[in-house]
Design an enzyme around this catalytic site. Structure first.
Site, PDB file in Angstrom:
ATOM      1  N   GLU A  20     -63.243 -31.114 -63.656  1.00  8.65           N
ATOM      2  CA  GLU A  20     -62.378 -30.068 -64.226  1.00  8.65           C
ATOM      3  C   GLU A  20     -61.528 -30.776 -65.263  1.00  8.65           C
ATOM      4  O   GLU A  20     -60.597 -31.509 -64.927  1.00  8.65           O
ATOM      5  CB  GLU A  20     -61.532 -29.411 -63.126  1.00  8.65           C
ATOM      6  CG  GLU A  20     -60.835 -28.136 -63.592  1.00  8.65           C
ATOM      7  CD  GLU A  20     -59.502 -28.384 -64.253  1.00  8.65           C
ATOM      8  OE1 GLU A  20     -59.461 -28.345 -65.515  1.00  8.65           O
ATOM      9  OE2 GLU A  20     -58.510 -28.624 -63.563  1.00  8.65           O
ATOM     10  N   CYS A  31     -53.807 -27.016 -67.736  1.00  8.62           N
ATOM     11  CA  CYS A  31     -55.113 -26.931 -68.387  1.00  8.62           C
ATOM     12  C   CYS A  31     -55.498 -25.494 -68.711  1.00  8.62           C
ATOM     13  O   CYS A  31     -56.133 -25.241 -69.737  1.00  8.62           O
ATOM     14  CB  CYS A  31     -56.185 -27.545 -67.487  1.00  8.62           C
ATOM     15  SG  CYS A  31     -55.974 -29.301 -67.168  1.00  8.62           S
TER      16      CYS A  31
END
Length: 460
Positions: free
Chosen positions: A227, A261
């Site tokens: 990720e 993010c």
């Protein structure tokens, strides 16, 4: 030594001795021993442990939150919310994990097969500082329920959080070696991945860190979930609720001081509502209350470090050099610590180098587009594909965005946020694989087919 520095004051909080080779070997041996017994543990025992861990976090919520605030600068209110999210994550897998592991029987030409989910072994998690608890729990809760064991290499600046995570597991009754924090720096990671006792690896972090971990996992032929970063678009169409869209955009840029993010970084706005949106958005960014992250009512604290703050300010200067207009903010605050003001950029050339980067701080780029095709093209015109947020009351537009935006997630008329029930992850340079829900649990399990002939019965 690993050092934790309070980004609000610049003061050193604590230091930790890094594990040497013998310490790493001891931890890996302990993990292997724990897996041999935990892999056969009843599902009820695993669920009970997750509930006990959740209770330990609940009892220590304030201490956990204050530690995160001191170590990486997020507001205390957001740190408390992160701890509460972790508690819900543990409880989610305790409640639903057994159902996620149910075998499935399928008919075959020669009889039938039973598809079973079996644990793989110790899972190494390489985790960042921005959500020092939730990033870990996203891997740890399904790992425990799956019958695997966990090893954590956390960011050096949040070792206090890492120590507390292990303490919570131990206090809840976790068997020795079920979860261990490895106090090591990044240069030790490749060797740990290569060790035969490590079954798989997961990383949340930068593109560069992801490439290094993927390379090490590839050499060892081990499963990896990545990720990575994102430069998420927030698209505003004429039918959108502009007040709510603008408020959400402000939250996206100042939440965690912009160090998230999946929160929107590029605001892509239809020309018909561009000026009205920009007025609202700028007003919201100007009104953000910057101050002591421990104080109630503070909207944004410092960034995680002076180095991170200076990286963002450098990106702003490069954007200006590429022709962008700095509408407000993005200024260094002259005080001890990693402080700056939120900023808004317009007129940034989408083909410039800085426009292709992730700005991991409280600065937004706002773009004007003429139609939905241009909005989607601009949304996709970066190397990342983690999340996205779209604002429209038109069902046909929602379908276009859901189908055509190149991302792992799309939020409709809302702030994008991870949740234990839904898959989480991205495409392109934002990584591969998924966390959360049954999908995250299954990433690090052996899907084994048990085959039976037409006349065979279980036990034959």
């Amino acid at each position: 030594m690993l050092t934790s520095i309070n980004p609000a004051t610049g003061e050193t909080i604590d230091t930790w001795q890094e594990l040497d080779a013998d310490g790493v070997e001891t931890a890996l041996a302990r993990a292997e021993a724990a897996f041999r017994s935990w892999r056969d543990s009843p599902l009820e025992k695993r669920a009970a442990l997750l509930l006990a861990i959740a209770d330990a976090w609940e009892a220590n919520k304030q201490h956990l939150a204050e530690t995160a605030t001191r170590e990486m600068g997020k507001t205390l209110a957001s740190a408390v919310a992160e701890v509460e999210k972790c508690i819900s994550g543990f409880r989610h897998y305790a409640k639903n994990g057994a159902a996620y592991l149910e075998p499935v029987t399928v008919q075959t030409a020669s009889g039938h097969a039973v598809a079973r989910w079996l644990p793989m072994g110790p899972v190494l998690a390489v985790m960042p500082w921005n959500f020092p608890y939730w990033q870990v729990v996203r891997f740890l809760a399904p790992t425990i329920m799956a019958g695997n064991v966990g090893l954590l290499k956390h960011a050096s600046n949040v070792q206090g959080c890492a120590v507390l995570i292990q303490q919570m597991a131990s206090a809840a009754g976790a068997p020795d070696g079920l979860f261990q924090n490895l106090a090591v720096k990044s240069d030790k990671v490749s060797a740990i991945i290569a060790d035969r006792r490590v079954g798989a690896v997961t990383l949340t972090g930068s593109e560069g860190a992801g490439a290094q971990v993927a390379q090490a996992a590839g050499r060892a032929l081990k499963k990896v979930v990545l990720e990575l970063g994102g430069s998420d678009p927030l698209i505003v169409m004429p039918s959108a609720d502009l007040d709510l869209a603008a408020r959400t955009a402000v939250t996206a840029r100042i939440q965690n001081a912009g160090q998230s993010c999946i929160c929107a970084k590029r605001m892509i706005v239809h020309a018909d509502v561009y000026d009205a949106f920009l007025d609202r958005f700028e007003a919201g960014m100007k009104a953000v209350k910057i101050g002591d992250p421990m104080e109630q009512g503070t909207g944004m604290g410092p960034l995680s470090s002076i180095a991170q703050r200076d990286t963002v300010l450098d990106q702003v200067e490069r954007a200006k050099a590429a022709g962008a207009t700095l509408r407000l903010g993005a200024e260094k605050i002259e005080r001890e610590g990693a402080w700056m003001t939120p900023g808004v950029l317009t007129d940034l050339d989408p083909e410039s180098e800085v426009a292709k980067e992730e700005i991991f701080g409280p600065v937004a780029a706002v773009y004007k587009v003429g139609d939905i095709d241009a909005a989607i093209a601009l949304a996709n015109d970066v190397p990342y594909g983690l999340g996205s947020s779209v604002w429209t009351a038109d069902d046909a537009e929602i379908e276009r965005f859901a189908r055509d935006i190149q991302s792992g997630m799309t939020a409709v008329n809302s702030l994008l946020a991870s949740t234990p029930e839904a898959p989480f992850g991205g495409v392109k340079l934002s990584g591969h694989g998924r966390e959360l829900g049954p999908w995250g649990m299954h990433e690090f399990m052996n899907l084994k087919a048990v085959m039976f002939g037409k006349d065979a019965k279980a036990g034959d």
